[in-house]
Design a protein around this motif. Sequence first.
Motif, PDB file in Angstrom:
ATOM      1  N   VAL A 398      67.149 133.365 125.022  1.00  0.00           N
ATOM      2  CA  VAL A 398      66.838 131.934 125.039  1.00  0.00           C
ATOM      3  C   VAL A 398      66.770 131.392 123.617  1.00  0.00           C
ATOM      4  N   PHE A 425      71.025 128.958 126.060  1.00  0.00           N
ATOM      5  CA  PHE A 425      70.018 128.987 127.115  1.00  0.00           C
ATOM      6  C   PHE A 425      68.764 128.285 126.594  1.00  0.00           C
ATOM      7  N   ASP A 429      64.891 126.517 132.313  1.00  0.00           N
ATOM      8  CA  ASP A 429      66.043 126.901 133.134  1.00  0.00           C
ATOM      9  C   ASP A 429      67.215 125.956 132.985  1.00  0.00           C
ATOM     10  N   ALA A 431      70.773 125.162 130.693  1.00  0.00           N
ATOM     11  CA  ALA A 431      71.733 125.721 129.746  1.00  0.00           C
ATOM     12  C   ALA A 431      72.720 124.638 129.342  1.00  0.00           C
ATOM     13  N   TRP A 444      70.056 127.658 135.215  1.00  0.00           N
ATOM     14  CA  TRP A 444      70.191 129.108 135.223  1.00  0.00           C
ATOM     15  C   TRP A 444      68.852 129.737 135.590  1.00  0.00           C
ATOM     16  N   ARG A 446      66.922 133.832 135.907  1.00  0.00           N
ATOM     17  CA  ARG A 446      67.029 135.273 135.693  1.00  0.00           C
ATOM     18  C   ARG A 446      65.828 135.976 136.302  1.00  0.00           C
ATOM     19  N   LEU A 451      71.059 137.560 136.737  1.00  0.00           N
ATOM     20  CA  LEU A 451      71.250 136.237 136.168  1.00  0.00           C
ATOM     21  C   LEU A 451      72.181 135.434 137.068  1.00  0.00           C
ATOM     22  N   PHE A 453      73.825 131.171 137.609  1.00  0.00           N
ATOM     23  CA  PHE A 453      73.965 129.800 137.136  1.00  0.00           C
ATOM     24  C   PHE A 453      74.129 128.881 138.332  1.00  0.00           C
TER      25      PHE A 453
END
Length: 507
Positions: A398, A425, A429, A431, A444, A446, A451, A453
């Motif tokens: 991130v 990232f 959440d 991107a 996104w 995780r 992971l 999208f």
Amino acid sequence: MFRILPILLLTFLLTSCGSLFTAEHDISGVWIDEQGAIYCLDKDGTLGLPGQAAVSGLSWNLNHETLSLTTLDAPGGETGTRTLTLKSSSSRTLTFTDRDGHSETWNRSKVKVGRLEGRLFYRERIALPPQVTLDVQIYPLRGGSRPLAMILKPTSGTDLSFRIYYLPQMVTSDVRLSAAVLLGTEALFFTDGEQTVSLKSRPEVLLRQAKPGEYRLPALKVPARYRGRLAHPQDSEVELFLENNGVALIRGPEGLTLGTWLEKERNRVIEIARGELSPLRITRNSEGGDLAMLYGSRILFLSPAPDLPLPDTSLFLEGELRRVDGKPVFSECTSLRDLGVNVSSRGYSQLNALAGKGSATVILEGSLRNGLLDVRNVFQVHKGGVCSTDQYASAPLVGTYWRLRELHGTPVQSFPDQTEPHLIFADKDKATGSDGCNNFFMGWKRRGQELSFSEGGATLRLCPHGEEQAQNMRAMFPEVTSWNISGSKLELRTPKGVAAVFEAVDM
């Protein structure tokens, strides 16, 4: 009178690099070590490394019995300082011990060292940032892609003067010169083509403003082989193998180790990640030229050895076994690369049968041959399980600017006047990034190494170049199921393997 003559003769013989050995600790001059590396310790504290084209000397200092040598081996990188403890000295010989306790001898050299001093300038009325690096290299006037000498010099942005140390016996009166002003690894200004300069002059070198993505080295041609030599352990060799599937092999005094390699910083640095160990940084000097890396406590220079065969030495490997397109694939835990299994290898049938029962963690003995794993023995099998995710990472997922390097196994192109493909990232959440044409945003999530999208949006700009590459990048994200960071490399994976490789960029 007869006493004066020998003194004058001795003084003449010891004159080197514009200095005299006049006191017990006046070690300025030209020295050569056991591996043939030349050190020019100038009177003003400047360190010259003539004959080296992959690392640049900055300064030297002798404080009591400790000699400090400060160098820079990559634009934007941190300066490195090597320290040696002076044990004995004479007018002709210096004896040191390094930090590993190895003895090292320097001998006074009769080699003459030349200097080319000049200044860079540009016509745009733009102030440079507080800290930039000057990159100046000289080449033979006719032919040859390997620099004869170079200087990487951090500067405040106001002093654009340079001094290059070179060996006069290697050049004529004129050379080709290229130069750049770099912020990190990005060029702000650089020479528009190589310029011819006289070694007897004090050149004023004109630079032009760079566009984003310019001033990069061509991608390394693989497979590539390199060899270097260490004085300690006594006269031992180090061999480096870079394969086209991203696998790196290093064979040295400690044996054979495996990792994964990535070109970064505009192809000027090769980074080799090795599981939980810190990555190795290797500097390229030019296409097909020598490499420089820190090996233990000293700089090791590696020269191309194209005929060097892959080692047949067995490696004991742990990894995840799974089936892809009906064939067993072994994902090795240290390099985190997917390795196909050689059909003719002794362990193929056993691995093929195991892969048909679902994923498993396997320990095996094998070697690499033509990019495939030649399996000799399978020792241990655990159903399910994956490689440990506790790998050494030099960049967090991130908040890092991830530059796209490879998409479905194909190197990615960047185009003038278009944003380079990248991904960031962000927190909450979200991107953002660019496909090389249009900017995009998406969600996104995780969970551990998993992971995914979700849909987002993008601008609708029409771009003259790279539309197919941009479409392939956007189409890749919905297929991603997992991720992994090793060193400065981010891999986005699908069930079939690595879909995209990104490089962390310092912003």
